[in-house]
Write a protein that holds these residues in place. Sequence first.
Motif, PDB file in Angstrom:
ATOM      1  N   GLU A  14       0.832  -1.210   0.000  1.00 15.20           N
ATOM      2  CA  GLU A  14       0.000   0.000   0.000  1.00 15.20           C
ATOM      3  C   GLU A  14       0.866   1.259   0.000  1.00 15.20           C
ATOM      4  OE1 GLU A  14      -2.645  -3.150   1.964  1.00 15.20           O
ATOM      5  OE2 GLU A  14      -0.516  -2.687   1.859  1.00 15.20           O
ATOM      6  N   MET A  15       1.947   1.264   0.763  1.00 10.97           N
ATOM      7  CA  MET A  15       2.843   2.420   0.802  1.00 10.97           C
ATOM      8  C   MET A  15       3.546   2.609  -0.535  1.00 10.97           C
ATOM      9  SD  MET A  15       4.528   1.996   4.577  1.00 10.97           S
ATOM     10  CE  MET A  15       3.514   1.445   5.964  1.00 10.97           C
ATOM     11  N   ARG A  16       3.947   1.511  -1.172  1.00 13.56           N
ATOM     12  CA  ARG A  16       4.596   1.613  -2.483  1.00 13.56           C
ATOM     13  C   ARG A  16       3.613   2.154  -3.527  1.00 13.56           C
ATOM     14  NH1 ARG A  16       9.505  -0.632  -2.091  1.00 13.56           N
ATOM     15  NH2 ARG A  16       9.840  -2.228  -0.500  1.00 13.56           N
ATOM     16  N   PHE A  17       2.365   1.699  -3.463  1.00 11.80           N
ATOM     17  CA  PHE A  17       1.330   2.188  -4.377  1.00 11.80           C
ATOM     18  C   PHE A  17       1.167   3.696  -4.207  1.00 11.80           C
ATOM     19  CE2 PHE A  17      -2.859   2.981  -6.026  1.00 11.80           C
ATOM     20  CZ  PHE A  17      -3.163   1.963  -6.920  1.00 11.80           C
ATOM     21  N   VAL A  18       1.076   4.140  -2.966  1.00 15.31           N
ATOM     22  CA  VAL A  18       0.902   5.565  -2.681  1.00 15.31           C
ATOM     23  C   VAL A  18       2.087   6.376  -3.185  1.00 15.31           C
ATOM     24  CG1 VAL A  18       0.973   7.209  -0.766  1.00 15.31           C
ATOM     25  CG2 VAL A  18      -0.729   5.395  -0.775  1.00 15.31           C
ATOM     26  N   ALA A  19       3.301   5.875  -2.984  1.00 11.65           N
ATOM     27  CA  ALA A  19       4.477   6.607  -3.440  1.00 11.65           C
ATOM     28  C   ALA A  19       4.444   6.821  -4.949  1.00 11.65           C
ATOM     29  CB  ALA A  19       5.747   5.857  -3.035  1.00 11.65           C
ATOM     30  N   LEU A  20       4.006   5.812  -5.692  1.00  8.73           N
ATOM     31  CA  LEU A  20       3.876   5.976  -7.143  1.00  8.73           C
ATOM     32  C   LEU A  20       2.799   7.004  -7.482  1.00  8.73           C
ATOM     33  CD1 LEU A  20       4.155   2.340  -8.587  1.00  8.73           C
ATOM     34  CD2 LEU A  20       5.700   4.248  -9.014  1.00  8.73           C
ATOM     35  N   ARG A  21       1.673   6.950  -6.770  1.00 16.05           N
ATOM     36  CA  ARG A  21       0.589   7.909  -7.038  1.00 16.05           C
ATOM     37  C   ARG A  21       1.032   9.340  -6.772  1.00 16.05           C
ATOM     38  NH1 ARG A  21      -5.392   6.248  -4.890  1.00 16.05           N
ATOM     39  NH2 ARG A  21      -6.082   7.167  -6.846  1.00 16.05           N
ATOM     40  N   GLU A  22       1.780   9.510  -5.693  1.00 17.63           N
ATOM     41  CA  GLU A  22       2.168  10.861  -5.277  1.00 17.63           C
ATOM     42  C   GLU A  22       3.440  11.349  -5.973  1.00 17.63           C
ATOM     43  OE1 GLU A  22       0.602  12.868  -2.915  1.00 17.63           O
ATOM     44  OE2 GLU A  22      -1.058  11.446  -2.715  1.00 17.63           O
ATOM     45  N   GLY A  23       4.180  10.429  -6.617  1.00 13.61           N
ATOM     46  CA  GLY A  23       5.429  10.801  -7.262  1.00 13.61           C
ATOM     47  C   GLY A  23       6.507  11.163  -6.259  1.00 13.61           C
TER      48      GLY A  23
ATOM     49  N   MET B 190      -4.505   5.317  -0.949  1.00 10.91           N
ATOM     50  CA  MET B 190      -4.325   6.771  -1.058  1.00 10.91           C
ATOM     51  C   MET B 190      -3.871   7.290   0.295  1.00 10.91           C
ATOM     52  SD  MET B 190      -7.017   8.325   0.743  1.00 10.91           S
ATOM     53  CE  MET B 190      -7.466   9.810  -0.133  1.00 10.91           C
ATOM     54  N   ILE B 191      -3.311   8.486   0.310  1.00 13.03           N
ATOM     55  CA  ILE B 191      -2.766   9.030   1.552  1.00 13.03           C
ATOM     56  C   ILE B 191      -3.236  10.464   1.740  1.00 13.03           C
ATOM     57  CG2 ILE B 191      -0.611   9.930   0.545  1.00 13.03           C
ATOM     58  CD1 ILE B 191       0.808   8.762   3.097  1.00 13.03           C
ATOM     59  N   ILE B 192      -3.448  10.834   2.983  1.00 11.72           N
ATOM     60  CA  ILE B 192      -3.867  12.190   3.342  1.00 11.72           C
ATOM     61  C   ILE B 192      -2.862  12.740   4.338  1.00 11.72           C
ATOM     62  CG2 ILE B 192      -5.699  13.602   4.381  1.00 11.72           C
ATOM     63  CD1 ILE B 192      -7.654  11.322   3.633  1.00 11.72           C
ATOM     64  N   GLY B 193      -2.285  13.886   4.037  1.00 14.11           N
ATOM     65  CA  GLY B 193      -1.313  14.495   4.931  1.00 14.11           C
ATOM     66  C   GLY B 193      -0.711  15.737   4.302  1.00 14.11           C
ATOM     67  N   LYS B 194      -0.083  16.576   5.117  1.00 12.87           N
ATOM     68  CA  LYS B 194       0.383  17.872   4.616  1.00 12.87           C
ATOM     69  C   LYS B 194       1.531  17.751   3.620  1.00 12.87           C
ATOM     70  CE  LYS B 194       3.701  19.013   8.309  1.00 12.87           C
ATOM     71  NZ  LYS B 194       4.067  20.021   9.316  1.00 12.87           N
ATOM     72  N   ALA B 195       2.238  16.612   3.601  1.00 13.77           N
ATOM     73  CA  ALA B 195       3.345  16.436   2.664  1.00 13.77           C
ATOM     74  C   ALA B 195       2.879  15.936   1.298  1.00 13.77           C
ATOM     75  CB  ALA B 195       4.371  15.469   3.249  1.00 13.77           C
ATOM     76  N   PHE B 196       1.560  15.721   1.152  1.00 12.01           N
ATOM     77  CA  PHE B 196       1.055  15.068  -0.049  1.00 12.01           C
ATOM     78  C   PHE B 196       0.000  15.915  -0.748  1.00 12.01           C
ATOM     79  CE2 PHE B 196       2.433  11.930   3.087  1.00 12.01           C
ATOM     80  CZ  PHE B 196       3.490  11.357   2.382  1.00 12.01           C
ATOM     81  N   LEU B 197      -0.467  15.445  -1.900  1.00 11.12           N
ATOM     82  CA  LEU B 197      -1.449  16.182  -2.677  1.00 11.12           C
ATOM     83  C   LEU B 197      -2.724  16.422  -1.871  1.00 11.12           C
ATOM     84  CD1 LEU B 197      -1.079  14.217  -6.036  1.00 11.12           C
ATOM     85  CD2 LEU B 197      -0.188  16.502  -5.539  1.00 11.12           C
ATOM     86  N   VAL B 198      -3.375  17.546  -2.144  1.00  8.47           N
ATOM     87  CA  VAL B 198      -4.654  17.858  -1.505  1.00  8.47           C
ATOM     88  C   VAL B 198      -5.702  16.845  -1.977  1.00  8.47           C
ATOM     89  CG1 VAL B 198      -6.515  19.559  -1.346  1.00  8.47           C
ATOM     90  CG2 VAL B 198      -4.129  20.296  -1.276  1.00  8.47           C
ATOM     91  N   LYS B 199      -6.528  16.376  -1.053  1.00  2.00           N
ATOM     92  CA  LYS B 199      -7.555  15.399  -1.386  1.00  2.00           C
ATOM     93  C   LYS B 199      -8.948  16.029  -1.236  1.00  2.00           C
ATOM     94  CE  LYS B 199      -4.382  12.273  -1.973  1.00  2.00           C
ATOM     95  NZ  LYS B 199      -3.176  12.950  -1.488  1.00  2.00           N
ATOM     96  N   ILE B 200      -9.892  15.517  -2.058  1.00  2.65           N
ATOM     97  CA  ILE B 200     -11.249  16.054  -2.115  1.00  2.65           C
ATOM     98  C   ILE B 200     -12.241  14.979  -1.678  1.00  2.65           C
ATOM     99  CG2 ILE B 200     -13.025  17.073  -3.585  1.00  2.65           C
ATOM    100  CD1 ILE B 200     -10.546  18.824  -3.227  1.00  2.65           C
ATOM    101  N   ASN B 201     -13.159  15.331  -0.766  1.00  5.96           N
ATOM    102  CA  ASN B 201     -14.205  14.428  -0.318  1.00  5.96           C
ATOM    103  C   ASN B 201     -15.531  14.782  -0.988  1.00  5.96           C
ATOM    104  OD1 ASN B 201     -15.396  12.415   1.675  1.00  5.96           O
ATOM    105  ND2 ASN B 201     -16.597  14.237   2.130  1.00  5.96           N
ATOM    106  N   ALA B 202     -16.336  13.748  -1.291  1.00  2.00           N
ATOM    107  CA  ALA B 202     -17.692  13.956  -1.822  1.00  2.00           C
ATOM    108  C   ALA B 202     -18.695  13.312  -0.875  1.00  2.00           C
ATOM    109  CB  ALA B 202     -17.822  13.345  -3.216  1.00  2.00           C
ATOM    110  N   ASN B 203     -19.814  13.976  -0.644  1.00  2.00           N
ATOM    111  CA  ASN B 203     -20.885  13.442   0.190  1.00  2.00           C
ATOM    112  C   ASN B 203     -22.021  12.923  -0.680  1.00  2.00           C
ATOM    113  OD1 ASN B 203     -19.544  14.191   2.520  1.00  2.00           O
ATOM    114  ND2 ASN B 203     -20.627  16.129   2.724  1.00  2.00           N
ATOM    115  N   ILE B 204     -22.481  11.699  -0.384  1.00  2.00           N
ATOM    116  CA  ILE B 204     -23.658  11.145  -1.037  1.00  2.00           C
ATOM    117  C   ILE B 204     -24.563  10.573   0.052  1.00  2.00           C
ATOM    118  CG2 ILE B 204     -22.369  10.613  -3.135  1.00  2.00           C
ATOM    119  CD1 ILE B 204     -22.401   7.668  -2.325  1.00  2.00           C
TER     120      ILE B 204
END
Length: 245
Positions: A128-137, A166-180
Amino acid sequence: MSTSVASRSLSYVADVEHGIRVPVTEISLEDSPGGEPNAPVQVYRTAGAGSDPLVGLPRLRAEWIEARGDTESYAGRERTLLDDGRAAVRRGSASAEWQGERPEPRRGREGRRVTQMHYARRGLITPEMRFVALREGCDVELVRSEIAAGRAILPNNINHPESEPMIIGKAFLVKINANIGNSAVTSSIAEEVDKLQWATQWGADTVMDLSTGDDIHTTREWIIRNSPVPIGTVPIYQALEKVDG
């Protein structure tokens, strides 16, 4: 010199050594006449949007979870019609029972912790961490160290193996939440799954299911089995539905 978008397509970046592929949207660009060719642009995305709602998504992380050897399957509590609320009890069924695969629930083995934070603090780098690292570059050690320090979270529940890390944190890309979510007034299970798919197709990184009306349990089951992103819920809404609102 101006550029325009020529096409968009699903592509992948890969960690060949560890057998991990991460989806990206590859955008090819056209130059104005006489311009130099532009390299395609790769944009963060999930691959899961647009699944067949009746089948659900493949369990991307099931092998990773089982390979760690720290979880086990168990029977769990049987679902009852009351879990879906008063209307389901009156009808004698949910309005659209889930007919797809039902993975056995899993839990940590006795004495074992199964969170990404626990692995990170032990110095372990998970798929999971390796996947995230690729996503975040970024370097995978940045992912591990930020999780270990409590400055980032990697929300991948072992009972939602369809979710793409996916990862959420200040060192990473901003993430967006949707409500349904449905309500006592309107909406159906099919409409909620449709909302989920549109939300993830257009870039929602997490989704909250705020359902308050009929078929709460079954709606959530359809959503989780079709969701490539983390799903949040509000259990008190279901509790209130089970005690006459």
